[in-house]
Scaffold this motif. Structure first.
Motif, PDB file in Angstrom:
ATOM      1  N   ALA A   1       6.818   8.306   5.490  1.00  0.00           N
ATOM      2  CA  ALA A   1       6.314   7.912   6.805  1.00  0.00           C
ATOM      3  C   ALA A   1       6.380   9.105   7.755  1.00  0.00           C
ATOM      4  O   ALA A   1       7.392   9.807   7.818  1.00  0.00           O
ATOM      5  CB  ALA A   1       7.135   6.753   7.356  1.00  0.00           C
ATOM      6  N   GLY A   2       5.284   9.364   8.439  1.00  0.00           N
ATOM      7  CA  GLY A   2       5.228  10.447   9.406  1.00  0.00           C
ATOM      8  C   GLY A   2       5.003  11.824   8.798  1.00  0.00           C
ATOM      9  O   GLY A   2       4.941  12.818   9.514  1.00  0.00           O
TER      10      GLY A   2
ATOM     11  N   SER B   1       0.857  -1.183   0.000  1.00  0.00           N
ATOM     12  CA  SER B   1       0.000   0.000   0.000  1.00  0.00           C
ATOM     13  C   SER B   1       0.891   1.231   0.000  1.00  0.00           C
ATOM     14  O   SER B   1       1.892   1.287   0.701  1.00  0.00           O
ATOM     15  CB  SER B   1      -0.884  -0.009   1.239  1.00  0.00           C
ATOM     16  OG  SER B   1      -1.695   1.134   1.255  1.00  0.00           O
ATOM     17  N   LEU B   2       0.513   2.209  -0.799  1.00  0.00           N
ATOM     18  CA  LEU B   2       1.317   3.403  -0.977  1.00  0.00           C
ATOM     19  C   LEU B   2       0.392   4.622  -0.954  1.00  0.00           C
ATOM     20  O   LEU B   2      -0.692   4.593  -1.532  1.00  0.00           O
ATOM     21  CB  LEU B   2       2.013   3.305  -2.339  1.00  0.00           C
ATOM     22  CG  LEU B   2       2.974   4.385  -2.764  1.00  0.00           C
ATOM     23  CD1 LEU B   2       4.189   4.411  -1.842  1.00  0.00           C
ATOM     24  CD2 LEU B   2       3.417   4.113  -4.192  1.00  0.00           C
TER      25      LEU B   2
ATOM     26  N   GLU C   1      -9.985  12.207  -2.805  1.00  0.00           N
ATOM     27  CA  GLU C   1      -9.077  11.129  -2.452  1.00  0.00           C
ATOM     28  C   GLU C   1      -9.688   9.842  -2.975  1.00  0.00           C
ATOM     29  O   GLU C   1     -10.906   9.647  -2.899  1.00  0.00           O
ATOM     30  CB  GLU C   1      -8.904  11.058  -0.936  1.00  0.00           C
ATOM     31  CG  GLU C   1      -7.873  10.046  -0.504  1.00  0.00           C
ATOM     32  CD  GLU C   1      -7.508  10.164   0.965  1.00  0.00           C
ATOM     33  OE1 GLU C   1      -7.509   9.117   1.641  1.00  0.00           O
ATOM     34  OE2 GLU C   1      -7.210  11.276   1.421  1.00  0.00           O
ATOM     35  N   LEU C   2      -8.846   8.981  -3.521  1.00  0.00           N
ATOM     36  CA  LEU C   2      -9.328   7.705  -4.037  1.00  0.00           C
ATOM     37  C   LEU C   2      -8.252   6.644  -3.885  1.00  0.00           C
ATOM     38  O   LEU C   2      -7.083   6.966  -3.655  1.00  0.00           O
ATOM     39  CB  LEU C   2      -9.755   7.842  -5.505  1.00  0.00           C
ATOM     40  CG  LEU C   2      -8.716   8.309  -6.516  1.00  0.00           C
ATOM     41  CD1 LEU C   2      -7.895   7.149  -7.048  1.00  0.00           C
ATOM     42  CD2 LEU C   2      -9.399   9.018  -7.662  1.00  0.00           C
ATOM     43  N   THR C   3      -8.663   5.402  -4.020  1.00  0.00           N
ATOM     44  CA  THR C   3      -7.719   4.290  -3.995  1.00  0.00           C
ATOM     45  C   THR C   3      -7.771   3.608  -5.348  1.00  0.00           C
ATOM     46  O   THR C   3      -8.855   3.376  -5.890  1.00  0.00           O
ATOM     47  CB  THR C   3      -8.078   3.300  -2.871  1.00  0.00           C
ATOM     48  OG1 THR C   3      -8.038   4.001  -1.632  1.00  0.00           O
ATOM     49  CG2 THR C   3      -7.093   2.144  -2.822  1.00  0.00           C
ATOM     50  N   HIS C   4      -6.584   3.336  -5.904  1.00  0.00           N
ATOM     51  CA  HIS C   4      -6.493   2.708  -7.221  1.00  0.00           C
ATOM     52  C   HIS C   4      -5.626   1.456  -7.117  1.00  0.00           C
ATOM     53  O   HIS C   4      -4.491   1.525  -6.647  1.00  0.00           O
ATOM     54  CB  HIS C   4      -5.887   3.682  -8.238  1.00  0.00           C
ATOM     55  CG  HIS C   4      -5.856   3.137  -9.623  1.00  0.00           C
ATOM     56  ND1 HIS C   4      -6.954   3.167 -10.455  1.00  0.00           N
ATOM     57  CD2 HIS C   4      -4.877   2.528 -10.318  1.00  0.00           C
ATOM     58  CE1 HIS C   4      -6.639   2.611 -11.607  1.00  0.00           C
ATOM     59  NE2 HIS C   4      -5.388   2.215 -11.552  1.00  0.00           N
ATOM     60  N   PRO C   5      -6.143   0.303  -7.566  1.00  0.00           N
ATOM     61  CA  PRO C   5      -5.342  -0.922  -7.527  1.00  0.00           C
ATOM     62  C   PRO C   5      -4.455  -1.063  -8.764  1.00  0.00           C
ATOM     63  O   PRO C   5      -4.899  -0.834  -9.885  1.00  0.00           O
ATOM     64  CB  PRO C   5      -6.396  -2.030  -7.489  1.00  0.00           C
ATOM     65  CG  PRO C   5      -7.559  -1.444  -8.238  1.00  0.00           C
ATOM     66  CD  PRO C   5      -7.526   0.046  -7.981  1.00  0.00           C
ATOM     67  N   TYR C   6      -3.195  -1.393  -8.539  1.00  0.00           N
ATOM     68  CA  TYR C   6      -2.269  -1.791  -9.589  1.00  0.00           C
ATOM     69  C   TYR C   6      -1.979  -3.275  -9.350  1.00  0.00           C
ATOM     70  O   TYR C   6      -2.251  -3.790  -8.262  1.00  0.00           O
ATOM     71  CB  TYR C   6      -0.983  -0.960  -9.525  1.00  0.00           C
ATOM     72  CG  TYR C   6      -1.155   0.445 -10.047  1.00  0.00           C
ATOM     73  CD1 TYR C   6      -1.118   0.717 -11.411  1.00  0.00           C
ATOM     74  CD2 TYR C   6      -1.360   1.512  -9.176  1.00  0.00           C
ATOM     75  CE1 TYR C   6      -1.283   2.016 -11.895  1.00  0.00           C
ATOM     76  CE2 TYR C   6      -1.514   2.809  -9.655  1.00  0.00           C
ATOM     77  CZ  TYR C   6      -1.476   3.051 -11.009  1.00  0.00           C
ATOM     78  OH  TYR C   6      -1.632   4.314 -11.479  1.00  0.00           O
TER      79      TYR C   6
ATOM     80  N   ASP D   1       0.653  -4.881  -8.570  1.00  0.00           N
ATOM     81  CA  ASP D   1       1.564  -5.195  -7.467  1.00  0.00           C
ATOM     82  C   ASP D   1       1.357  -4.344  -6.220  1.00  0.00           C
ATOM     83  O   ASP D   1       2.016  -4.561  -5.203  1.00  0.00           O
ATOM     84  CB  ASP D   1       3.011  -5.033  -7.937  1.00  0.00           C
ATOM     85  CG  ASP D   1       3.313  -3.610  -8.390  1.00  0.00           C
ATOM     86  OD1 ASP D   1       2.365  -2.896  -8.779  1.00  0.00           O
ATOM     87  OD2 ASP D   1       4.487  -3.220  -8.345  1.00  0.00           O
ATOM     88  N   LYS D   2       0.450  -3.361  -6.287  1.00  0.00           N
ATOM     89  CA  LYS D   2       0.259  -2.474  -5.132  1.00  0.00           C
ATOM     90  C   LYS D   2      -1.097  -1.785  -5.217  1.00  0.00           C
ATOM     91  O   LYS D   2      -1.750  -1.773  -6.260  1.00  0.00           O
ATOM     92  CB  LYS D   2       1.370  -1.437  -5.054  1.00  0.00           C
ATOM     93  CG  LYS D   2       1.411  -0.483  -6.212  1.00  0.00           C
ATOM     94  CD  LYS D   2       2.597   0.448  -6.107  1.00  0.00           C
ATOM     95  CE  LYS D   2       2.847   1.129  -7.423  1.00  0.00           C
ATOM     96  NZ  LYS D   2       4.032   0.710  -8.085  1.00  0.00           N
ATOM     97  N   GLN D   3      -1.438  -1.199  -4.112  1.00  0.00           N
ATOM     98  CA  GLN D   3      -2.647  -0.391  -4.033  1.00  0.00           C
ATOM     99  C   GLN D   3      -2.212   1.021  -3.661  1.00  0.00           C
ATOM    100  O   GLN D   3      -1.465   1.209  -2.705  1.00  0.00           O
ATOM    101  CB  GLN D   3      -3.562  -0.975  -2.966  1.00  0.00           C
ATOM    102  CG  GLN D   3      -4.865  -0.256  -2.815  1.00  0.00           C
ATOM    103  CD  GLN D   3      -5.798  -1.073  -1.959  1.00  0.00           C
ATOM    104  OE1 GLN D   3      -6.360  -2.049  -2.440  1.00  0.00           O
ATOM    105  NE2 GLN D   3      -5.944  -0.697  -0.716  1.00  0.00           N
TER     106      GLN D   3
END
Length: 140
Positions: free
Chosen positions: A48-49, A9-10, A76-81, A83-85
């Motif tokens: 981070a932070g 997750s990124l 704001e949204l979440t997009h799946p790739y 190898d990662k989200q």
């Protein structure tokens, strides 16, 4: 949305930077990077932070050499790739100091909101494109 096991997750921030004519800046991903050659809104990873506004100011200074003065969160949204989200926080920036320059060797283009459809913009950025075009249409 929950994160699938084994998928990283990124968190990323990105901005629509406006010039005095109402055009929006897009940036081309450089060779050697994932999705090289595709177009996106300037921004990058949140460390981070780090808060989103702090990350956005840092990324715009590093990539474009500008000092962020104010930004408004648009969505704001979440997009799946595969190898990662990626969770993307999108901002609108009309107030900054300095001249935009390609500090990382990336191509830059200033476009009217309606022109964004003509460019190979990352899928994750498409909802932001629609929001920007909708806002521009209601401003006309």
């Amino acid at each position: 949305m929950s994160i699938e096991p084994g998928r990283a997750s990124l968190r990323v921030v990105a901005a629509a930077i406006f010039d005095d004519s109402g055009r929006i800046l897009i940036s081309q991903r450089t060779p050697g990077r994932e999705l090289a050659g595709r177009w996106e809104f300037p921004g990058g990873k949140v460390a981070a932070g780090e808060s989103d506004p702090t990350a956005l100011a840092r990324e715009l200074a590093e990539e474009l050499g500008i000092e962020l003065r104010s930004a408004r969160k648009v969505m704001e949204l979440t997009h799946p790739y595969p190898d990662k989200q990626v969770t993307l926080a999108f901002y609108s920036v009309a107030d900054y100091r300095g001249e935009v320059s390609a500090r990382e060797g990336q191509a830059l283009r200033w476009l009217a909101p309606a022109e964004l459809d003509d460019w190979d913009i990352l899928e994750a950025d498409r909802p932001f494109v629609l929001a920007l075009q909708s806002a521009a249409g209601s401003a006309s």
